[in-house]
Design a protein around this motif. Structure first.
Motif, mmCIF file in Angstrom:
data_model
loop_
_atom_site.group_PDB
_atom_site.id
_atom_site.type_symbol
_atom_site.label_atom_id
_atom_site.label_comp_id
_atom_site.label_asym_id
_atom_site.label_seq_id
_atom_site.Cartn_x
_atom_site.Cartn_y
_atom_site.Cartn_z
ATOM 1 N N MET A 1 -22.188 44.526 -14.462
ATOM 2 C CA MET A 1 -23.259 43.627 -14.028
ATOM 3 C C MET A 1 -23.436 42.109 -14.834
ATOM 4 O O MET A 1 -23.083 41.158 -14.610
ATOM 5 C CB MET A 1 -24.692 44.046 -13.879
ATOM 6 N N GLU A 2 -23.339 42.840 -16.142
ATOM 7 C CA GLU A 2 -23.388 41.638 -17.176
ATOM 8 C C GLU A 2 -22.343 40.782 -17.270
ATOM 9 O O GLU A 2 -22.425 39.612 -17.602
ATOM 10 C CB GLU A 2 -23.678 42.252 -18.796
ATOM 11 N N GLU A 3 -21.063 41.183 -17.037
ATOM 12 C CA GLU A 3 -19.877 40.565 -17.147
ATOM 13 C C GLU A 3 -19.808 39.440 -15.803
ATOM 14 O O GLU A 3 -19.366 38.500 -16.008
ATOM 15 C CB GLU A 3 -18.624 41.234 -17.026
ATOM 16 N N ASN A 4 -20.662 39.665 -14.741
ATOM 17 C CA ASN A 4 -20.701 38.855 -13.727
ATOM 18 C C ASN A 4 -21.649 37.653 -14.251
ATOM 19 O O ASN A 4 -21.552 36.470 -13.871
ATOM 20 C CB ASN A 4 -21.240 39.558 -12.545
ATOM 21 N N ILE A 5 -22.628 37.957 -15.087
ATOM 22 C CA ILE A 5 -23.771 36.752 -15.766
ATOM 23 C C ILE A 5 -22.861 35.888 -16.567
ATOM 24 O O ILE A 5 -22.940 34.735 -16.684
ATOM 25 C CB ILE A 5 -24.741 37.497 -16.240
#
Length: 96
Positions: A1-5
């Motif tokens: 998820m954080e890599e998408n941000i």
């Protein structure tokens, strides 16, 4: 998820919108799992946030990337808090 941000600032508008809708789906999943665990408040809060994100996904994708990043960080924090409280994945969502 954080890599998408992290990649949202370099993504095109359609890619941003897809990432934003993915977060809405993840929040909806967390909401359904919260209902199984009896966490009605969290379920309502995450379902409302998911709906708000989904409804405004087009605007968020077209706004400056920093705006979408803030919203997605808040969604990620909510999901992370729920996963920390309930680390075991729900296999069945049957509620009796």
């Amino acid at each position: 998820m954080e890599e998408n941000i992290n990649i949202i600032s370099s993504a095109s508008i359609p890619e941003r919108e897809e990432i934003i809708v993915d977060f809405a789906r993840w929040l909806e999943t967390a909401s359904q799992e919260a209902l199984v665990y009896g966490e009605r408040r969290f379920a309502a809060l995450s379902a409302n946030m998911a709906e708000a994100i989904r409804v405004n996904a087009d605007e968020l994708a077209r706004d400056p990337p920093e705006t979408a990043e803030r919203v997605l960080q808040q969604a990620c924090a909510m999901i992370s808090q729920f996963k920390a409280a309930y680390p075991h994945r729900v296999l069945s969502r049957s509620v009796h």
